[in-house]
Design a protein around this motif. Sequence first.
Motif, PDB file in Angstrom:
ATOM      1  N   ARG A   1      -7.764  52.972  40.179  1.00 49.90           N
ATOM      2  CA  ARG A   1      -7.828  52.838  38.724  1.00 49.90           C
ATOM      3  C   ARG A   1      -6.434  52.994  38.118  1.00 49.90           C
ATOM      4  NH1 ARG A   1     -12.088  55.815  40.439  1.00 49.90           N
ATOM      5  NH2 ARG A   1     -10.910  57.754  40.239  1.00 49.90           N
ATOM      6  N   ILE A   2      -6.256  52.361  36.958  1.00 50.46           N
ATOM      7  CA  ILE A   2      -5.024  52.530  36.190  1.00 50.46           C
ATOM      8  C   ILE A   2      -5.404  52.766  34.734  1.00 50.46           C
ATOM      9  CG2 ILE A   2      -4.739  50.030  35.813  1.00 50.46           C
ATOM     10  CD1 ILE A   2      -1.658  50.586  36.063  1.00 50.46           C
ATOM     11  N   GLN A   3      -4.712  53.682  34.079  1.00 54.07           N
ATOM     12  CA  GLN A   3      -5.030  54.029  32.700  1.00 54.07           C
ATOM     13  C   GLN A   3      -3.761  54.419  31.958  1.00 54.07           C
ATOM     14  OE1 GLN A   3      -7.534  57.528  32.689  1.00 54.07           O
ATOM     15  NE2 GLN A   3      -6.016  58.802  33.687  1.00 54.07           N
ATOM     16  N   GLY A   4      -3.845  54.374  30.649  1.00 53.70           N
ATOM     17  CA  GLY A   4      -2.745  54.827  29.817  1.00 53.70           C
ATOM     18  C   GLY A   4      -2.986  56.234  29.312  1.00 53.70           C
ATOM     19  N   SER A   5      -1.923  56.844  28.829  1.00 56.16           N
ATOM     20  CA  SER A   5      -2.026  58.176  28.230  1.00 56.16           C
ATOM     21  C   SER A   5      -1.043  58.252  27.072  1.00 56.16           C
ATOM     22  CB  SER A   5      -1.699  59.266  29.261  1.00 56.16           C
ATOM     23  OG  SER A   5      -1.719  60.547  28.668  1.00 56.16           O
ATOM     24  N   LEU A   6      -1.551  58.505  25.869  1.00 59.87           N
ATOM     25  CA  LEU A   6      -0.699  58.659  24.697  1.00 59.87           C
ATOM     26  C   LEU A   6      -0.539  60.138  24.392  1.00 59.87           C
ATOM     27  CD1 LEU A   6       0.822  57.546  22.226  1.00 59.87           C
ATOM     28  CD2 LEU A   6      -1.360  57.545  21.007  1.00 59.87           C
ATOM     29  N   MET A   7       0.692  60.616  24.424  1.00 54.51           N
ATOM     30  CA  MET A   7       1.003  62.010  24.082  1.00 54.51           C
ATOM     31  C   MET A   7       0.090  62.982  24.837  1.00 54.51           C
ATOM     32  SD  MET A   7       3.567  62.022  22.002  1.00 54.51           S
ATOM     33  CE  MET A   7       3.491  63.699  21.380  1.00 54.51           C
ATOM     34  N   GLY A   8      -0.220  62.637  26.091  1.00 56.10           N
ATOM     35  CA  GLY A   8      -1.015  63.527  26.917  1.00 56.10           C
ATOM     36  C   GLY A   8      -2.457  63.680  26.468  1.00 56.10           C
ATOM     37  N   SER A   9      -2.980  62.671  25.750  1.00 53.51           N
ATOM     38  CA  SER A   9      -4.366  62.750  25.245  1.00 53.51           C
ATOM     39  C   SER A   9      -4.618  64.102  24.579  1.00 53.51           C
ATOM     40  CB  SER A   9      -5.377  62.539  26.389  1.00 53.51           C
ATOM     41  OG  SER A   9      -5.120  61.356  27.097  1.00 53.51           O
ATOM     42  N   ASN A  10      -3.641  64.562  23.812  1.00 57.14           N
ATOM     43  CA  ASN A  10      -3.659  65.969  23.388  1.00 57.14           C
ATOM     44  C   ASN A  10      -4.669  66.287  22.304  1.00 57.14           C
ATOM     45  OD1 ASN A  10      -2.408  66.189  20.571  1.00 57.14           O
ATOM     46  ND2 ASN A  10      -0.819  65.001  21.599  1.00 57.14           N
TER      47      ASN A  10
END
Length: 365
Positions: A298-307
């Motif tokens: 799988r590949i996924q994105g993360s914006l600001m650590g999903s904070n």
Amino acid sequence: MKAAVMEKVGAPLSIRDVAIMEPGPREVLVRTAAVGLCHSDLHMIHGIYPLPLPAVLGHEVSGVVEAVGSEVAGLKAGDHVVGCLSVYCGHCPVCASGHQVLCQNPEVKQPAGKADRLRLAGNPLSQVFNLSGFAEQILVHENTLVRIRQDMPLDRAALLGCAVITGTGAVFHSAKVQPGSSVVVVGCGGVGLSAINGAAIAGAARIIAVDMLPAKLELARKFGATDVVNAGAGDAVAQVLSLTGGGVDFAFECIGLKQTVEQCYAMLGPAGTATVIGLFRPDAKIELPAIDFLREKRIQGSLMGSNRLSVDIPRLVELYMQGKLLLDDLISQRISLDEINEGFIAMQSGNVARCVVTFPRVGGL
């Protein structure tokens, strides 16, 4: 007040006298204590992400509250705070679904050039990322800030608002790294080192750091890397596959390049997850071998650590106070606002983890 103003793409920032407005009903005025230099700022200076000029950059910031607006309930003068660009409204469908970091409500998240909070010679200045931390003061929406304990050093606290919450959050929230798992982190700047630190805190058994600079790889060991791979000394994918006997459970891309994302995906073992953290050029695209999806990679994105901003930053403060979060080692240089252009030059050399502008007149450093 003094602020570092971006007046032209590609040019050094100018130290100028800037006017700042009084707080509106839900706004907070903060005396800046420290602000980190981030590659996101550098991308804007280089024109990769255009914005209305003149503008004040800077978003990795801490300080002390000076005044609050009439409807602010959770903060008061004298509070020590960390600012973060992932300001949220708390009531839109995105926030209600638990994804506050993705909130785009214009009530709180205004595009650069829209907020009338800063002025230069009587004319509006663009507030960037709803913060504009390269200044002696910031005026922001209350949900941009999180109060922290007053014995937390503010120069280290500033890093929590971007590099650290992004790197550790990608590990804790986006990927949900499990104890005993194997991890590779590609790119050992401030975000990458924070991801390595987070993986160590999460209990990963094998943490492989990949970079092209030996000094950064040595620093990665201090942050918890069990193995290091010099990408400039051979095929990084082959080295990781050899070290792990077939690939890792979790890979983190912390640079923002097509090649390194594709490498991270190739470093995964069956059912592995690649998390992309790095900031890309707007027109970037990646290519992946479709057959690997049959191995449940799988590949996924993360914006600001999903904070979850108001929860995560106090927890990170506690991890630092317990000696588990290595913020002291993350700061390579402390400089004054007048030295900010030299700080960006040092950043581009690749020899610093994080450079922090400090304002010594503010207590708590």
